[in-house]
Design an enzyme around this catalytic site. Structure first.
Site: not given
Ligand code: SIN
Length: 589
Positions: A335, A70, A49-50, A396, A282
């Site tokens: 989280r 990559k 994205l960036a 994550h 996560h």
């Molecule tokens: C998620 O959908 O749980 C991940 C989104 C995020 O890492 O911000």
């Protein structure tokens, strides 16, 4: 090795800068431009994205862009895997929707960051996520899910957010966004795409001159997998946007390309990195008890499921949200809180995994809003509309990264760092869910603007020395490299995971020192390969994480020290900064 090469121990023990100087002497010669080398204005490393945002903005302003990825641009990046969406305060006729405000989003981002965010950066970002980011993406062709009631967009909620403010496209937001951006990138006449290229190291003025003053970036060496050769890229600026570092650990939600390349490359170029100990796990990835494959990427069950009412349970038939024992927000906590509680409970009860009960969301909403999660679970024998899903946590996101200024610029002129690889100050000790997607777009655009303001158009970049493999031999036996991969990832998973202590971290450091020494020797003796470059990077990044984790003798958000279980604001409400020479210091937020 040639005569100019020092003993191996000196290579390992000496400052990295020394290593770079020697590297330049050993591996490079000057010469005329070769057909496979590249001259350009902007080299972008990473096509998530960036990287794609910066590429489009630079090309739109008439600049020449070379984008190196990559894997395959159209598929392989963490951005593709972004399930949930993008957080932004929804505005209607310029005003926040009732009940939400910039101040509230700022407050919740700061609460997640536990004193280590830069409040000015947080305020700036939150005030620009909408409309700047969301509308820019809409202009590129992204169709966020429309609301069935009143407001134009449907909004989800995720952990730590007290309001629905996640713009999404079902639960495959990343795929939709990247589909739109990649199409534009591919069509743009001023963007050249180089797939299957691995960045090796930045070419910097200080490295070339063996000096230590104010540095500038002159290019980058990249390994072209298909032709098995290194290409020298001379450019006015390099934009490092290589994404995350999940592959430093065994279990991760990240794409296979997430080997921390940008962190390692910038570190070896002498740039400072902040808060590397804050690795975010996560809480909900699918736990597949039938697979023996430990290194497999874990399927992420978006946090928006918990935002919509799913709860975490210890045992399949429990009816209670066990997170209520830890936080009044229950399963909708941030989280760091959830994963630490999961870790404690799993150890206490000897559990291999936990459960996510989504049944209270309702079958219709699951099938419409969480289609991808539903389909994945079904193919693995679980109907999430009727029964709990087995889940576990996995690595994550890196909250830490290369220290950058307000436009993604680094202290090295001509080197920008974007996205997950950067530390902008938005995320402190943990990232509030879905704040990173809009950060990628915002800083992709800001960095492009900064470049345009500071670098007048020019046909030719400064000349740089070409890569020369010297007498390095082809690497025939791949077993050793595979072993290093395993050693680094196992060490980090077992000794530097959610719960840490001095003993385990020191043990991790000892293993990594030895592995890195061997890897560096390898680097001098053998021709580079993708696998080898990646393991070199994960080993370097692992060491940055361990060194920073050792220095922070307190517990804060994603960094939990069993031997220092309390927050210690008096000594540690500061950024951990690890510099090119590997030393860690603390800096005011
Ligand atoms: C998620 O959908 O749980 C991940 C989104 C995020 O890492 O911000």
């Amino acid at each position: 090795m040639d005569g100019a090469t020092p003993s191996k121990s000196r290579l390992f023990d000496g400052f990295l800068l020394k290593l770079h100087h020697l590297e330049m002497t050993r591996r490079n010669i000057r010469g005329k431009a070769r057909e496979h080398d590249v001259e350009t204005e902007c080299a972008i490393i990473g096509g998530g994205l960036a990287g794609c945002t910066a590429a489009l903005e630079l090309a739109a302003a008439g600049r020449r862009v070379d984008l190196f990825v990559k894997g395959r641009l159209a598929r392989e990046s963490n951005s593709y895997l972004l399930a949930g969406g993008l957080a932004a305060v929804p505005l209607l006729s310029g005003k926040p929707l009732t009940g939400d405000s910039f101040a509230l989003h700022v407050k919740e981002t700061l609460a997640a960051g536990k004193g280590l965010n830069d409040p000015r950066v947080v305020k700036f970002c939150v005030e620009h996520f909408f409309p700047d980011v969301i509308q820019w993406l809409a202009k590129q062709g992204v169709s966020f899910d429309a609301s069935r009631r009143g407001y134009p967009f449907d909004l989800h909620r995720e952990g730590g957010h007290s309001r629905n403010r996640i713009f999404h496209v079902q639960d495959t937001t990343g795929m939709s966004i990247m589909g739109a951006l990649v199409k534009r990138v591919m069509e743009h006449p001023r963007i050249r795409i180089h797939e299957e290229h691995v960045a090796i190291d930045l070419i910097t003025r200080n490295k070339l001159k063996h000096s230590r003053g104010q540095d500038s970036c002159l290019g980058v060496y990249v390994y072209d997998i298909a032709s098995d050769r290194v290409r020298t890229v001379a450019c006015r600026a390099v934009f490092v946007a290589t994404g995350g570092l999940g592959k430093v650990f065994m279990y991760t939600t990240n794409a296979d390309v997430a080997t921390g390349d940008g962190f390692a490359i910038c570190h070896r170029a002498g740039l400072p990195l902040a808060n590397m100990e804050f690795v975010q796990f996560h809480p909900s990835v699918f736990y597949d008890s039938t697979t023996e494959v430990e290194n497999e990427r874990r399927f992420l069950l978006t946090e928006a499921l918990r935002g919509a009412g799913a709860i975490l349970k210890l045992h399949k038939n429990d009816t209670r949200d066990f997170m209520l024992d830890y936080d009044s927000r229950g399963s909708n906590s941030t989280r760091d809180v959830v994963t630490r509680a999961q870790d404690i409970e799993m150890r206490k009860h000897g559990l291999k995994h936990l459960w996510l009960d989504c049944t209270r969301i309702g079958a219709a909403k699951i099938r419409s809003d969480f289609r991808s999660a539903y389909a994945y679970c079904r193919t693995h024998g679980v109907d999430m509309t009727r029964e709990p899903v087995p889940i576990i946590y996995a690595v994550h996101y890196s909250n830490g990264g290369v220290l950058v200024g307000a436009h993604g610029e680094t202290s090295m002129r001509g080197c920008y760092v974007l996205g997950e690889t950067a530390f902008t100050g938005l995320h402190g000790a943990t990232r509030l869910a879905s704040n990173s997607g809009p950060e990628c777009v915002l800083f992709g655009r800001l960095s492009a603007r900064h470049f345009l303001d500071h670098f007048a158009p020019s046909e030719h970049p400064a000349p740089v020395p070409f890569w020369n493999a010297g007498s390095a031999q082809p690497l025939r036996d791949k077993t050793t490299v595979a072993y290093y991969w395993d050693a680094v990832r196992r060490t980090m998973t077992h000794l530097c995971g959610i719960s840490r202590n001095e003993e385990r971290l020191v043990a991790a450091r000892t293993v990594l020192e030895s592995v890195r020494k061997n890897i560096h020797d390898f680097y001098w003796n053998y021709r580079v390969t993708k696998d080898f470059l990646e393991v070199r990077n994960i080993a370097d990044v692992a060491m940055l994480i361990v060194q920073s984790a050792l220095a922070r003798k307190e517990s804060r958000a994603c960094h939990f020290r069993e031997d220092h279980p309390q927050n210690d604001d008096r000594h540690f409400r500061k950024l951990t900064v690890v510099r090119g020479d590997g030393l860690v210091c603390f800096r005011k937020v």
